[in-house]
Design a protein around this motif. Structure first.
Motif, PDB file in Angstrom:
ATOM      1  N   ARG A  55      -9.510   2.917  -7.142  1.00 63.97           N
ATOM      2  CA  ARG A  55      -8.291   2.163  -6.923  1.00 63.97           C
ATOM      3  C   ARG A  55      -8.032   1.313  -8.177  1.00 63.97           C
ATOM      4  N   TRP A  56      -6.798   0.855  -8.366  1.00 64.86           N
ATOM      5  CA  TRP A  56      -6.554   0.088  -9.585  1.00 64.86           C
ATOM      6  C   TRP A  56      -7.351  -1.218  -9.628  1.00 64.86           C
ATOM      7  N   PRO A  57      -7.584  -1.921  -8.499  1.00 69.55           N
ATOM      8  CA  PRO A  57      -8.443  -3.106  -8.610  1.00 69.55           C
ATOM      9  C   PRO A  57      -9.871  -2.767  -9.034  1.00 69.55           C
ATOM     10  N   ASP A  58     -10.393  -1.581  -8.656  1.00 70.02           N
ATOM     11  CA  ASP A  58     -11.727  -1.183  -9.104  1.00 70.02           C
ATOM     12  C   ASP A  58     -11.757  -1.002 -10.619  1.00 70.02           C
ATOM     13  N   VAL A  59     -10.726  -0.325 -11.139  1.00 69.05           N
ATOM     14  CA  VAL A  59     -10.668  -0.087 -12.587  1.00 69.05           C
ATOM     15  C   VAL A  59     -10.465  -1.406 -13.326  1.00 69.05           C
ATOM     16  N   LEU A  60      -9.668  -2.313 -12.753  1.00 70.20           N
ATOM     17  CA  LEU A  60      -9.495  -3.629 -13.366  1.00 70.20           C
ATOM     18  C   LEU A  60     -10.823  -4.382 -13.391  1.00 70.20           C
ATOM     19  N   ALA A  61     -11.614  -4.269 -12.322  1.00 69.97           N
ATOM     20  CA  ALA A  61     -12.932  -4.906 -12.300  1.00 69.97           C
ATOM     21  C   ALA A  61     -13.812  -4.358 -13.421  1.00 69.97           C
ATOM     22  N   ASP A  62     -13.725  -3.048 -13.670  1.00 64.02           N
ATOM     23  CA  ASP A  62     -14.463  -2.447 -14.787  1.00 64.02           C
ATOM     24  C   ASP A  62     -14.053  -3.078 -16.114  1.00 64.02           C
ATOM     25  N   GLY A  92      -3.258   7.809 -12.185  1.00 69.51           N
ATOM     26  CA  GLY A  92      -2.211   6.816 -12.045  1.00 69.51           C
ATOM     27  C   GLY A  92      -2.762   5.433 -11.763  1.00 69.51           C
ATOM     28  N   TYR A  93      -3.774   5.359 -10.882  1.00 66.25           N
ATOM     29  CA  TYR A  93      -4.387   4.053 -10.614  1.00 66.25           C
ATOM     30  C   TYR A  93      -5.051   3.498 -11.873  1.00 66.25           C
ATOM     31  N   HIS A  94      -5.666   4.377 -12.648  1.00 66.82           N
ATOM     32  CA  HIS A  94      -6.277   3.949 -13.899  1.00 66.82           C
ATOM     33  C   HIS A  94      -5.219   3.372 -14.846  1.00 66.82           C
ATOM     34  N   ARG A  95      -4.073   4.026 -14.898  1.00 65.02           N
ATOM     35  CA  ARG A  95      -2.991   3.559 -15.771  1.00 65.02           C
ATOM     36  C   ARG A  95      -2.442   2.214 -15.292  1.00 65.02           C
ATOM     37  N   MET A  96      -2.345   2.023 -13.979  1.00 68.85           N
ATOM     38  CA  MET A  96      -1.885   0.741 -13.456  1.00 68.85           C
ATOM     39  C   MET A  96      -2.806  -0.387 -13.892  1.00 68.85           C
ATOM     40  N   ALA A  97      -4.122  -0.162 -13.792  1.00 65.51           N
ATOM     41  CA  ALA A  97      -5.075  -1.198 -14.204  1.00 65.51           C
ATOM     42  C   ALA A  97      -4.952  -1.507 -15.686  1.00 65.51           C
ATOM     43  N   GLU A  98      -4.664  -0.485 -16.485  1.00 62.22           N
ATOM     44  CA  GLU A  98      -4.481  -0.704 -17.925  1.00 62.22           C
ATOM     45  C   GLU A  98      -3.240  -1.553 -18.223  1.00 62.22           C
TER      46      GLU A  98
END
Length: 462
Positions: free
Chosen positions: A271-278, A441-447
């Motif tokens: 999910r995008w919050p997971d990628v943001l946490a990364d 797409g979720y990865h791109r949102m976090a970026e």
């Protein structure tokens, strides 16, 4: 800025530790339409006109922590490493009478930051009778998504020094702190045993994570053999806090299914919050925050679901409990409003949505929080798309980009749209329903979230 079509190789998310094989996940997939499902307005419906100040009552909390201020100073502040919003009462379709009786629930959750001590928050918000939890434990999972614990890590949870606790309907309870080295980016097991029913279990149905059930009391079990039933939702548990790991606060991701992670690979934490946490954990100079995902599939900003308390309450009503009550919260990223446009009755006045978002920002500012807000993503090709609704979305985004709604903007719309067809998701980011993104797409949102914008700063003048 000129937009270019993304490269499939450049934008593919990196493999994450914790992913489960697709074959194992096929048994537990919950097919959800997320933003679209469950369109009934109910008791939580906002009145016409500009939204008023937040008024949602918070749940009753049973005091449990006995640590002193000196303890907190020595061990560091509590921050939330994982959270889930309580969505509603579990229906009979997924549990006998919607209840968990003489059963052990082993919830699998994934940490964002680590620590040396931990505590757990359990919710009975939608119960109809007192819930007696006779036994609860916390442990490290033996492997990604596993119901087995790492030997030697099972910790019995206590509540004000007692091994059992009775939680009133509508209440929640926080465990006493336990000493347990909690790694970042790791699965933990939060296990509860209830010998008798307290009414429907409070649950979060679209977890994108497999958890487990067992008959009888197996809360202290190290092995997972007794956990013969798989479930795609979380029950009773709503937060895991840690301290002693050096994190300086909590970031809350507040939104609908696009934050909840509908269409993300189950068990893979994409999910995008997971990628943001990364990103927060690995990028030099990034603020050290735990990330709490408070997304609810189908959530609306202005209107909630039926029932009292309302299932899937509106963003305006749930903001105090789901955001302001999180341990160590410093910043909130708000991605909410598309369901107000898509779902019946449609909100066709964009100023009602932007004013609702502005109300959330004002309330966050009153509690010293920084607010980053997201633009609304495209949905052309989705079954609910209509040209007049697209105009509302564009008007809301124009208001957000103009300023005066949030302290900073994460432009999710610009990040994932097709530059040659801006009212639609780029095909590389589309899960197939033309509304929810895929893992890329979720990865791109976090970026698209500027990490510098997450730092404390003077709030925007609204």
């Amino acid at each position: 800025m000129t937009e270019r079509p993304p490269s499939a190789t450049a934008r593919a998310p990196r493999p994450r530790r914790g992913a489960l094989p697709a074959a194992a996940l096929g048994l537990v997939l919950l097919v959800g339409t997320g933003v679209w499902v469950g369109a009934s307005p109910g008791a939580d419906e906002a009145p016409a006109g500009p939204p008023r100040a937040l008024a949602g009552p918070r749940t009753t909390t049973v005091p449990a922590e006995r640590g002193t201020d000196a303890d907190s100073a020595a061990l560091g502040r509590w921050v939330t490493t994982w959270a889930a919003a309580p969505v509603g009462p579990e229906p009979r379709a997924t549990a006998p009478d919607g209840e968990v009786t003489d059963r052990t629930v082993r919830n699998v959750v994934h940490t964002s930051v680590g620590g040396t001590g931990a505590r757990v928050t359990l919710s009975h918000r939608y119960g109809t009778a007192p819930l007696h939890l006779a036994h609860a434990t916390l442990a490290l999972a033996a492997g990604p998504g596993s119901p087995s614990a790492v030997p030697g890590t099972v910790r019995r949870l206590t509540f004000a020094g007692r091994t059992g606790v009775r939680v009133p309907p509508g209440g929640q309870v926080v465990s006493d702190p336990v000493a347990l080295p909690v790694p970042a980016d790791t699965d933990l097991l939060i296990t509860t045993y209830a010998p008798a029913s307290g009414g429907p279990a409070t649950y979060h149905p679209r977890a994108r994570q497999t958890s487990y059930l067992a008959r009888g009391d197996h809360a202290a079990a190290v092995g997972g053999a007794a956990y013969t039933e798989r479930t795609p939702g979380w029950r009773q548990v709503v937060a895991l806090d840690v301290r002693g790991g050096g994190a300086r606060g909590t970031l809350v991701a507040f939104g609908d299914s696009l934050t909840d992670g509908v269409s993300a690979t189950p068990g893979a934490n994409r999910r995008w919050p997971d990628v943001l946490a990364d990103r927060l954990r690995t990028q030099g100079g990034a603020p050290r925050y735990g990330v709490a995902n408070l997304g609810i599939s189908g959530n609306r900003l202005l209107t909630g679901g039926p029932g009292r308390p309302a299932a899937n309450p509106s963003g305006l009503r749930r903001f105090p409990a789901d955001v302001l009550d999180r341990s160590g919260v410093r910043v909130v990223v708000i991605a909410l409003g598309i369901n107000d446009i898509l779902r019946t009755p449609h909100t066709t006045d964009p100023t009602r949505i932007t004013e609702g978002l502005r109300t959330l920002t004002r309330h966050a500012h009153a509690h010293g929080l920084r607010v980053v807000g997201a633009t609304l993503m495209p949905f052309h090709g989705h079954r609910g798309h209509r040209p007049e609704l697209e105009e509302v979305r564009r008007a809301v985004n124009a208001g957000i980009r103009a300023g005066g709604v949030f302290d900073a903007v994460a432009d999710f719309d610009r990040a994932v749209r097709d530059p040659y067809h801006p009212e639609a998701l780029h095909p590389h980011y589309d899960s197939g329903d033309h509304l929810h993104p895929n893992d890329a797409g979720y990865h791109r949102m976090a970026e698209a979230v500027d990490l510098g914008a997450l730092r404390a700063a003077a709030p925007a003048r609204l």
